[in-house]
Design a protein around this motif. Structure first.
Motif, PDB file in Angstrom:
ATOM      1  N   MET A   1      -2.442  -8.167  10.317  1.00  0.00           N
ATOM      2  CA  MET A   1      -1.123  -8.286  10.921  1.00  0.00           C
ATOM      3  C   MET A   1      -0.216  -7.142  10.457  1.00  0.00           C
ATOM      4  O   MET A   1       0.543  -6.586  11.258  1.00  0.00           O
ATOM      5  CB  MET A   1      -0.501  -9.642  10.575  1.00  0.00           C
ATOM      6  CG  MET A   1      -1.184 -10.834  11.230  1.00  0.00           C
ATOM      7  SD  MET A   1      -1.008 -10.843  13.047  1.00  0.00           S
ATOM      8  CE  MET A   1       0.697 -11.334  13.193  1.00  0.00           C
ATOM      9  N   HIS A   2      -0.299  -6.782   9.174  1.00  0.00           N
ATOM     10  CA  HIS A   2       0.521  -5.679   8.667  1.00  0.00           C
ATOM     11  C   HIS A   2       0.173  -4.378   9.382  1.00  0.00           C
ATOM     12  O   HIS A   2       1.053  -3.590   9.732  1.00  0.00           O
ATOM     13  CB  HIS A   2       0.332  -5.526   7.153  1.00  0.00           C
ATOM     14  CG  HIS A   2       1.046  -6.571   6.356  1.00  0.00           C
ATOM     15  ND1 HIS A   2       2.420  -6.718   6.380  1.00  0.00           N
ATOM     16  CD2 HIS A   2       0.581  -7.520   5.513  1.00  0.00           C
ATOM     17  CE1 HIS A   2       2.771  -7.703   5.586  1.00  0.00           C
ATOM     18  NE2 HIS A   2       1.668  -8.217   5.050  1.00  0.00           N
ATOM     19  N   TYR A   3      -1.113  -4.144   9.601  1.00  0.00           N
ATOM     20  CA  TYR A   3      -1.555  -2.917  10.284  1.00  0.00           C
ATOM     21  C   TYR A   3      -1.016  -2.895  11.710  1.00  0.00           C
ATOM     22  O   TYR A   3      -0.482  -1.864  12.172  1.00  0.00           O
ATOM     23  CB  TYR A   3      -3.080  -2.829  10.296  1.00  0.00           C
ATOM     24  CG  TYR A   3      -3.584  -1.640  11.079  1.00  0.00           C
ATOM     25  CD1 TYR A   3      -3.638  -0.372  10.496  1.00  0.00           C
ATOM     26  CD2 TYR A   3      -3.980  -1.770  12.409  1.00  0.00           C
ATOM     27  CE1 TYR A   3      -4.065   0.727  11.220  1.00  0.00           C
ATOM     28  CE2 TYR A   3      -4.415  -0.667  13.146  1.00  0.00           C
ATOM     29  CZ  TYR A   3      -4.456   0.573  12.543  1.00  0.00           C
ATOM     30  OH  TYR A   3      -4.874   1.665  13.277  1.00  0.00           O
ATOM     31  N   TYR A   4      -1.153  -3.999  12.436  1.00  0.00           N
ATOM     32  CA  TYR A   4      -0.718  -4.040  13.818  1.00  0.00           C
ATOM     33  C   TYR A   4       0.803  -3.932  13.938  1.00  0.00           C
ATOM     34  O   TYR A   4       1.323  -3.308  14.878  1.00  0.00           O
ATOM     35  CB  TYR A   4      -1.210  -5.310  14.503  1.00  0.00           C
ATOM     36  CG  TYR A   4      -2.678  -5.270  14.846  1.00  0.00           C
ATOM     37  CD1 TYR A   4      -3.216  -4.208  15.557  1.00  0.00           C
ATOM     38  CD2 TYR A   4      -3.536  -6.295  14.467  1.00  0.00           C
ATOM     39  CE1 TYR A   4      -4.559  -4.158  15.876  1.00  0.00           C
ATOM     40  CE2 TYR A   4      -4.886  -6.259  14.776  1.00  0.00           C
ATOM     41  CZ  TYR A   4      -5.394  -5.191  15.477  1.00  0.00           C
ATOM     42  OH  TYR A   4      -6.723  -5.136  15.789  1.00  0.00           O
ATOM     43  N   LEU A   5       1.530  -4.529  13.003  1.00  0.00           N
ATOM     44  CA  LEU A   5       2.985  -4.405  13.033  1.00  0.00           C
ATOM     45  C   LEU A   5       3.407  -2.941  12.904  1.00  0.00           C
ATOM     46  O   LEU A   5       4.298  -2.478  13.602  1.00  0.00           O
ATOM     47  CB  LEU A   5       3.616  -5.234  11.904  1.00  0.00           C
ATOM     48  CG  LEU A   5       3.849  -6.717  12.199  1.00  0.00           C
ATOM     49  CD1 LEU A   5       4.268  -7.449  10.939  1.00  0.00           C
ATOM     50  CD2 LEU A   5       4.923  -6.879  13.276  1.00  0.00           C
ATOM     51  N   ALA A   6       2.732  -2.232  12.002  1.00  0.00           N
ATOM     52  CA  ALA A   6       3.050  -0.810  11.831  1.00  0.00           C
ATOM     53  C   ALA A   6       2.649  -0.006  13.063  1.00  0.00           C
ATOM     54  O   ALA A   6       3.361   0.913  13.482  1.00  0.00           O
ATOM     55  CB  ALA A   6       2.338  -0.275  10.589  1.00  0.00           C
TER      56      ALA A   6
END
Length: 238
Positions: A1-6
């Motif tokens: 989720m952190h990767y996709y948010l970025a």
């Protein structure tokens, strides 16, 4: 989720992707998603445009990277080089179309708009999204622009966003309005049709409707009717 948010830049964009393609969370980040994102960066697509492309086509991230590379090669083959501002739009238009389908659509564009090889290349470089339009839409817009408005094929090729506008909601009503004003001697000089089509609605109203409230009090009402698909009697010229 952190990767996709970025990657997508906001939770709103991520939620849109998840709503359309929840399976993206099950794709392998290291072996699939990150290599695809890295390849798009190698194509010199900016972060914002990568986000736009992948929101529209989430499979750009989850497909085999060789398939994505093949799409990029097809985009270049149609004359849109990597690094150009239209490259991501061409990828979006070509996304997951078979090569024979792309070839068939290009031929259809040439036949429908009477474009030469050079003209279809110019059109696709400027507006790749025409490839995504259905054959029925392309046919109806071609008939209107060439047969009714009287535009030359080359004129359209150099302004290929014209076929991307709504026929009923913009192309026809604005043409009828300009024609009405010209027929009644209300335009002080000739106005280019394309320039009128691309104007935002409020600017079009300001330039072509509001100044004629006294000379043509029904114009605003007639234009609104035309935008709904009706052709008022005052807009009919034989």
């Amino acid at each position: 989720m952190h990767y996709y948010l970025a990657l997508f830049g906001s939770s709103g964009k991520l939620l849109r992707v998840l709503d359309r393609s929840p399976y993206i969370l099950s794709s392998n980040l290291e072996r699939v998603v990150k290599p695809n994102a890295a390849f798009l960066r190698e194509c010199r697509i900016g972060a914002c445009d990568i986000a736009k492309l992948c929101v529209a086509q989430p499979r750009m991230l989850t497909s085999n990277v060789e398939r994505v590379r093949a799409m990029a090669a097809r985009a270049e083959g149609l004359g849109v080089p990597r690094g150009s501002r239209m490259f991501w739009r061409m990828l979006n238009a070509l996304a997951f179309l078979r090569e024979k389908d792309i070839t068939a659509k290009v031929e259809y564009l040439k036949d429908t708009f009477r474009w030469s090889d050079a003209e279809v290349g110019i059109a696709l470089c400027k507006a790749p999204m025409v490839l995504a339009l259905s054959k029925d839409l392309l046919q109806r817009k071609s008939e209107f622009l060439i047969s009714e408005v009287g535009l030359e094929p080359a004129y359209i090729a150099y302004r290929p966003t014209l076929p991307t506008y709504s026929l009923e909601g913009r192309l026809r009503p604005r043409y009828y309005t300009l024609k009405f004003l010209k027929e009644n001697g209300l335009l002080d000089h000739d106005r280019d049709y394309y320039c009128a089509v691309v104007l935002p609605e409020e600017v079009f109203m300001e330039k072509f409707i509001c100044p004629y409230k006294e000379a043509a009090p029904q114009l605003a009402e007639d234009y609104a009717a035309a935008c709904k698909g009706e052709v008022p009697a005052r807009f009919r010229f034989t």
